[in-house]
Design an enzyme around this catalytic site. Structure first.
Site, PDB file in Angstrom:
ATOM      1  N   GLY A  46       1.199  -1.400  -0.249  1.00  0.00           N
ATOM      2  CA  GLY A  46       0.059  -0.181  -0.693  1.00  0.00           C
ATOM      3  C   GLY A  46       0.691   0.823  -0.025  1.00  0.00           C
TER       4      GLY A  46
ATOM      5  N   CYS B 260       6.009   0.246   7.139  1.00  0.00           N
ATOM      6  CA  CYS B 260       5.356   1.178   6.050  1.00  0.00           C
ATOM      7  C   CYS B 260       7.161   1.344   5.349  1.00  0.00           C
ATOM      8  CB  CYS B 260       5.542   2.469   7.039  1.00  0.00           C
ATOM      9  SG  CYS B 260       4.582   3.495   5.993  1.00  0.00           S
ATOM     10  N   LEU B 261       6.409   1.947   4.135  1.00  0.00           N
ATOM     11  CA  LEU B 261       7.822   2.046   3.149  1.00  0.00           C
ATOM     12  C   LEU B 261       8.143   3.293   3.419  1.00  0.00           C
ATOM     13  CD1 LEU B 261       6.033   1.088  -0.369  1.00  0.00           C
ATOM     14  CD2 LEU B 261       7.364  -0.362   0.676  1.00  0.00           C
TER      15      LEU B 261
ATOM     16  N   GLN C 192       3.700  10.169   0.807  1.00  0.00           N
ATOM     17  CA  GLN C 192       4.866   9.115   0.858  1.00  0.00           C
ATOM     18  C   GLN C 192       5.580   8.783  -0.110  1.00  0.00           C
ATOM     19  OE1 GLN C 192       2.665   5.677   1.872  1.00  0.00           O
ATOM     20  NE2 GLN C 192       4.314   5.483   2.694  1.00  0.00           N
TER      21      GLN C 192
ATOM     22  N   HIS D   5      -4.233   2.284   7.656  1.00  0.00           N
ATOM     23  CA  HIS D   5      -3.496   2.534   7.561  1.00  0.00           C
ATOM     24  C   HIS D   5      -3.197   3.389   6.733  1.00  0.00           C
ATOM     25  CE1 HIS D   5       1.108   1.312   7.786  1.00  0.00           C
ATOM     26  NE2 HIS D   5       1.968   1.853   6.722  1.00  0.00           N
ATOM     27  N   GLU D   6      -3.355   3.196   5.272  1.00  0.00           N
ATOM     28  CA  GLU D   6      -3.345   4.112   4.400  1.00  0.00           C
ATOM     29  C   GLU D   6      -4.228   5.754   4.555  1.00  0.00           C
ATOM     30  OE1 GLU D   6      -0.393   3.751   2.445  1.00  0.00           O
ATOM     31  OE2 GLU D   6      -0.047   2.112   3.202  1.00  0.00           O
TER      32      GLU D   6
ATOM     33  N   HIS E  67      -1.669   8.185   6.654  1.00  0.00           N
ATOM     34  CA  HIS E  67      -0.568   8.942   6.359  1.00  0.00           C
ATOM     35  C   HIS E  67      -1.776  10.252   5.753  1.00  0.00           C
ATOM     36  CE1 HIS E  67       2.225   6.467   5.754  1.00  0.00           C
ATOM     37  NE2 HIS E  67       2.150   5.108   4.927  1.00  0.00           N
TER      38      HIS E  67
HETATM   39 CO    CO Z   1       2.865   3.334   5.591  1.00  0.00          CO
END
Ligand code: CO
Length: 176
Positions: free
Chosen positions: A45, A99-100, A50, A141-142, A145
């Site tokens: 995701g 998380c990236l 990001q 989670h997304e 962000h």
């Molecule tokens: Co993340």
């Protein structure tokens, strides 16, 4: 095009992203680039912030299977969510998240088990989705962000402290 991923503790990760108002080719390019960027890092995701774009857009693509360390994530399976809003939630569930923007860190986080989310697709058509499994966790989670939150903020005080110490060390040693 693969874009550069914003890495913690970059201040942009704290921004409240703005609602998307035009479902145009610029948005489509952003979503396509987000898919390529997510794939390049083997993620499941990614939120627009990001890649440094403060718009309420995110993508999720849960791999069909993992082969030779590579995720099988056909583009047509990508869930693209614009201006998503959680309209119902129920229960709690602990799940290990990563998380990236915080590469290499995996921690258990508690979230709602079930969520119902309203959103718009890339053409601006309103959609609804509900889930009580991994997708529910990924959506929460997304969506976090988009509100300037990252998953490590949900850790206990001591775990957070330990994380910050180790993260600062990694940055200092240029391991990020
Ligand atoms: Co993340």
């Amino acid at each position: 095009m693969v874009r550069e991923i914003v890495v913690y503790p970059d201040k942009r990760l704290k921004l409240i992203s703005k609602e998307v108002s035009s479902f145009d080719s610029e948005l489509h390019t952003l979503l396509d680039d987000m898919y390529e960027t997510m794939r390049s890092k083997n993620g499941v995701g990614l939120a627009a912030i990001q890649v440094g774009v403060a718009l309420r857009a995110l993508i999720i693509n849960i791999p069909l299977e993992e082969k030779e360390g590579e995720h099988d994530q056909p583009k047509e399976n990508t869930l693209e969510m614009i201006n998503p809003v959680i309209v119902e939630q129920d229960g709690t569930e602990k799940f290990q998240e990563g998380c990236l923007s915080i590469p290499g860190v995996y921690e258990d986080v508690e979230r709602a088990k079930y969520v119902k989310v309203e959103y718009f697709d890339r053409e601006g058509k309103k959609q609804t989705i509900e889930d009580d499994d991994f997708l529910a966790i990924a959506m929460q989670h997304e969506i976090d962000h988009l509100d300037g939150k990252v998953f490590i903020e949900k850790l206990s005080f001591l775990k957070r402290k330990k994380f910050e110490k180790e993260w600062a060390k990694k940055i200092k040693e240029k391991k990020i």
